[in-house]
Write an enzyme that holds these catalytic residues in place. Structure first.
Site, PDB file in Angstrom:
ATOM      1  N   CYS A  45      36.208  28.674  41.308  1.00 42.87           N
ATOM      2  CA  CYS A  45      36.779  29.967  41.938  1.00 42.87           C
ATOM      3  C   CYS A  45      37.989  29.915  42.874  1.00 42.87           C
ATOM      4  O   CYS A  45      37.568  29.589  43.873  1.00 42.87           O
ATOM      5  CB  CYS A  45      35.902  30.927  42.140  1.00 42.87           C
ATOM      6  SG  CYS A  45      36.645  32.455  42.605  1.00 42.87           S
ATOM      7  N   CYS A  48      36.700  32.215  45.891  1.00 49.10           N
ATOM      8  CA  CYS A  48      35.855  31.901  46.779  1.00 49.10           C
ATOM      9  C   CYS A  48      36.083  31.121  48.047  1.00 49.10           C
ATOM     10  O   CYS A  48      36.910  30.577  48.086  1.00 49.10           O
ATOM     11  CB  CYS A  48      34.688  31.119  45.849  1.00 49.10           C
ATOM     12  SG  CYS A  48      33.606  32.142  45.043  1.00 49.10           S
ATOM     13  N   ASN A  70      50.060  35.377  47.482  1.00 52.53           N
ATOM     14  CA  ASN A  70      49.740  34.820  46.142  1.00 52.53           C
ATOM     15  C   ASN A  70      50.640  33.313  45.733  1.00 52.53           C
ATOM     16  O   ASN A  70      51.713  33.490  46.024  1.00 52.53           O
ATOM     17  CB  ASN A  70      50.359  35.800  45.044  1.00 52.53           C
ATOM     18  CG  ASN A  70      49.839  35.671  43.656  1.00 52.53           C
ATOM     19  OD1 ASN A  70      49.869  34.599  43.103  1.00 52.53           O
ATOM     20  ND2 ASN A  70      49.433  37.024  43.108  1.00 52.53           N
ATOM     21  N   ASP A  71      49.988  32.698  45.155  1.00 52.69           N
ATOM     22  CA  ASP A  71      50.357  31.291  44.941  1.00 52.69           C
ATOM     23  C   ASP A  71      51.374  31.271  43.652  1.00 52.69           C
ATOM     24  O   ASP A  71      52.176  30.562  43.506  1.00 52.69           O
ATOM     25  CB  ASP A  71      49.077  30.207  44.656  1.00 52.69           C
ATOM     26  CG  ASP A  71      48.303  29.762  45.688  1.00 52.69           C
ATOM     27  OD1 ASP A  71      48.927  29.731  46.781  1.00 52.69           O
ATOM     28  OD2 ASP A  71      46.986  29.883  45.284  1.00 52.69           O
ATOM     29  N   HIS A 108      31.129  35.974  45.180  1.00 49.47           N
ATOM     30  CA  HIS A 108      31.801  35.996  43.988  1.00 49.47           C
ATOM     31  C   HIS A 108      31.496  36.941  42.963  1.00 49.47           C
ATOM     32  O   HIS A 108      32.133  37.419  42.102  1.00 49.47           O
ATOM     33  CB  HIS A 108      31.488  34.484  43.229  1.00 49.47           C
ATOM     34  CG  HIS A 108      32.505  34.274  41.940  1.00 49.47           C
ATOM     35  ND1 HIS A 108      33.417  33.918  41.825  1.00 49.47           N
ATOM     36  CD2 HIS A 108      31.704  34.165  40.851  1.00 49.47           C
ATOM     37  CE1 HIS A 108      33.679  33.820  40.609  1.00 49.47           C
ATOM     38  NE2 HIS A 108      32.550  33.969  40.049  1.00 49.47           N
ATOM     39  N   ASN A 148      42.906  45.345  39.209  1.00 50.02           N
ATOM     40  CA  ASN A 148      42.685  45.058  37.596  1.00 50.02           C
ATOM     41  C   ASN A 148      41.350  44.780  37.694  1.00 50.02           C
ATOM     42  O   ASN A 148      41.106  43.725  38.191  1.00 50.02           O
ATOM     43  CB  ASN A 148      43.613  44.213  36.875  1.00 50.02           C
ATOM     44  CG  ASN A 148      45.004  44.611  37.058  1.00 50.02           C
ATOM     45  OD1 ASN A 148      45.669  45.834  37.066  1.00 50.02           O
ATOM     46  ND2 ASN A 148      46.067  43.595  37.285  1.00 50.02           N
ATOM     47  N   SER A 156      39.840  37.795  33.893  1.00 47.34           N
ATOM     48  CA  SER A 156      38.774  36.732  33.418  1.00 47.34           C
ATOM     49  C   SER A 156      37.993  36.389  34.843  1.00 47.34           C
ATOM     50  O   SER A 156      36.802  36.130  34.927  1.00 47.34           O
ATOM     51  CB  SER A 156      39.425  35.605  32.826  1.00 47.34           C
ATOM     52  OG  SER A 156      40.323  34.846  33.739  1.00 47.34           O
ATOM     53  N   HIS A 159      35.646  37.510  40.627  1.00 49.90           N
ATOM     54  CA  HIS A 159      35.480  37.687  41.900  1.00 49.90           C
ATOM     55  C   HIS A 159      36.320  39.023  42.576  1.00 49.90           C
ATOM     56  O   HIS A 159      37.371  39.141  42.141  1.00 49.90           O
ATOM     57  CB  HIS A 159      36.352  36.343  42.707  1.00 49.90           C
ATOM     58  CG  HIS A 159      35.882  36.318  44.095  1.00 49.90           C
ATOM     59  ND1 HIS A 159      35.225  35.038  44.701  1.00 49.90           N
ATOM     60  CD2 HIS A 159      35.974  37.181  45.109  1.00 49.90           C
ATOM     61  CE1 HIS A 159      34.959  35.525  45.739  1.00 49.90           C
ATOM     62  NE2 HIS A 159      35.475  36.691  46.340  1.00 49.90           N
ATOM     63  N   HIS A 161      38.873  41.372  43.775  1.00 51.65           N
ATOM     64  CA  HIS A 161      40.111  41.238  44.826  1.00 51.65           C
ATOM     65  C   HIS A 161      41.012  42.338  43.930  1.00 51.65           C
ATOM     66  O   HIS A 161      40.809  42.804  42.822  1.00 51.65           O
ATOM     67  CB  HIS A 161      40.410  39.730  44.538  1.00 51.65           C
ATOM     68  CG  HIS A 161      40.960  39.479  43.142  1.00 51.65           C
ATOM     69  ND1 HIS A 161      39.879  39.393  42.075  1.00 51.65           N
ATOM     70  CD2 HIS A 161      42.270  39.187  42.740  1.00 51.65           C
ATOM     71  CE1 HIS A 161      40.796  39.022  40.967  1.00 51.65           C
ATOM     72  NE2 HIS A 161      42.062  39.071  41.423  1.00 51.65           N
ATOM     73  N   GLN A 163      45.544  43.027  44.350  1.00 50.65           N
ATOM     74  CA  GLN A 163      46.879  42.445  44.499  1.00 50.65           C
ATOM     75  C   GLN A 163      47.801  43.470  45.325  1.00 50.65           C
ATOM     76  O   GLN A 163      47.695  44.475  45.192  1.00 50.65           O
ATOM     77  CB  GLN A 163      47.365  41.993  43.305  1.00 50.65           C
ATOM     78  CG  GLN A 163      46.576  40.921  42.514  1.00 50.65           C
ATOM     79  CD  GLN A 163      47.343  40.508  41.413  1.00 50.65           C
ATOM     80  OE1 GLN A 163      48.458  40.031  41.433  1.00 50.65           O
ATOM     81  NE2 GLN A 163      46.856  40.646  40.020  1.00 50.65           N
ATOM     82  N   GLU A 311      52.104  57.143  22.822  1.00 43.83           N
ATOM     83  CA  GLU A 311      52.381  56.600  24.319  1.00 43.83           C
ATOM     84  C   GLU A 311      53.561  55.579  24.558  1.00 43.83           C
ATOM     85  O   GLU A 311      54.416  55.652  25.553  1.00 43.83           O
ATOM     86  CB  GLU A 311      51.090  56.076  24.698  1.00 43.83           C
ATOM     87  CG  GLU A 311      49.872  57.071  24.744  1.00 43.83           C
ATOM     88  CD  GLU A 311      49.134  57.309  23.457  1.00 43.83           C
ATOM     89  OE1 GLU A 311      49.505  56.571  22.425  1.00 43.83           O
ATOM     90  OE2 GLU A 311      48.306  57.971  23.368  1.00 43.83           O
TER      91      GLU A 311
HETATM   92 ZN   LIG Z   1      34.925  33.519  43.611  1.00 45.11          ZN
END
Ligand SMILES: [Zn+2]
Ligand SMILES: [Zn+2]
Length: 335
Positions: A45, A48, A70-71, A108, A148, A156, A159, A161, A163, A311
């Protein structure tokens, strides 16, 4: 059975509520799959503690919330500034800004709903710090903080988090809300969201959780089934100015709501959660009332609300459910 059009005062658009059609036959899956048992730490992950991300950077061995750039930013300081001018009515500008990731917890396998109230409170403080830091920069005009959650909205990695997109433009929904809120204040001398809160409290049927200073409700004009707002009762244009007690009660109200959503179908409830805060474009937004909007994509267990002709094609929502019924379901869920 509710069959009418309802005005969405913050977006200035109609929502068609056609709840009389609920008995239509449908063929969606109804099987509820619980979350498979996840480990508290996953070596593969990228969120983590201690793990190395694709960029080669290593996460701290963090204990609470953890923020990093953010990478794969969609807006960033490295975005090209020398752009080819497009022809005719077209315009472009540099995709400059700052994109960050906020891990809620080192664990996680937890969700926001599963964090302790004090941990959610710490997260709210992290959001405050981020908003103050990013909104204070001259090149930033808006700070969008969002989570999200769930594969139904394309996530997917479980973990927990969220943004942050700090951008040089104001996101459309916020731009609309800010314009409408300022207009309402100028016209009526009152904050629009306060009038919404008063209407919700007077009616009472759509309130899901409430404390002295915070409230969670399904608005009269909800576009999605199970769409809910969480807000402080006092007007703040952003999360930055919430006092300690307001933060604590906001945290407990948010947790109450999220636990009810999870318990409704006994599954981790997928959603898009967004903080609606005033633009950071140097203008004093006195009429803007900070709130969190939660938009769950499911109408029933494993049945997605598809955005289609009304919509996507027309730009207005068609809701198959009445907010009063959906709110009653959530109100009756045990904590
Ligand atoms: Zn994780
Ligand atoms: Zn909003």
């Amino acid at each position: 059975m509710t069959w009418e059009e309802r005005w969405h005062p913050l977006r200035e658009e109609w929502v068609i509520v056609a709840a009389h059609r609920q008995d239509r036959p449908w063929s969606g899956e109804t099987v509820v799959n619980g979350r498979p048992d996840l480990p508290g730490y996953a070596s593969d992950c990228y969120l983590c503690p201690g793990n190395v991300r694709v960029s080669g950077k290593q996460n701290d061995i963090y204990k609470g919330t953890y923020v990093f750039d953010n990478d794969h930013p969609c807006v960033g300081e490295d975005a090209p500034t020398q752009l080819i001018k497009p022809a005719g009515p077209y315009r472009n500008q540099s995709a400059r800004g700052i994109a960050r990731v906020v891990c809620y917890s080192p664990r996680h396998n937890l969700t926001l709903a599963e964090l302790e109230v004090f941990e959610i409170e710490n997260l709210l403080r992290a959001w405050q710090e981020q908003y103050v830091d990013l909104s204070g920069r001259p090149e930033i005009n808006h700070v969008l903080i969002f989570e999200n959650k769930g594969e139904a909205v394309g996530v997917s990695n479980p973990h927990p988090h969220c943004q942050i997109y700090a951008t040089n433009f104001v996101f459309k929904t916020i731009e609309t809300e800010a314009r409408v809120s300022e207009g309402y204040l100028a016209d009526k001398g009152r904050v629009l969201f306060q009038d919404i809160l008063k209407a919700e409290i007077d009616d009472g049927r759509r309130i899901i959780c409430e404390t002295d200073s915070a409230i969670a409700f399904m608005p009269y004009f909800a576009r999605y089934a199970y769409e809910v707002y969480v807000a402080p009762k006092q007007t703040h244009s952003s999360i930055a100015t919430l006092a300690e007690i307001e933060l604590r009660e906001f945290a407990s109200t948010l947790k109450c709501l999220l636990v009810k959503l999870d318990n409704l179908w006994r599954m981790p409830f997928p959603y898009v959660m967004t903080l609606h805060q005033s633009p950071a474009n140097g203008i004093d937004h006195k009429g803007f009332h900070f709130h969190v909007e939660i938009h769950p994509p499911l109408r029933r267990p494993n049945l997605l609300k598809y955005l289609a002709g009304p919509e996507i094609g027309g730009g207005n929502f068609l809701s198959d459910t009445a907010p009063e019924e959906k709110a009653a379901e959530l109100r009756s869920v045990e904590l």
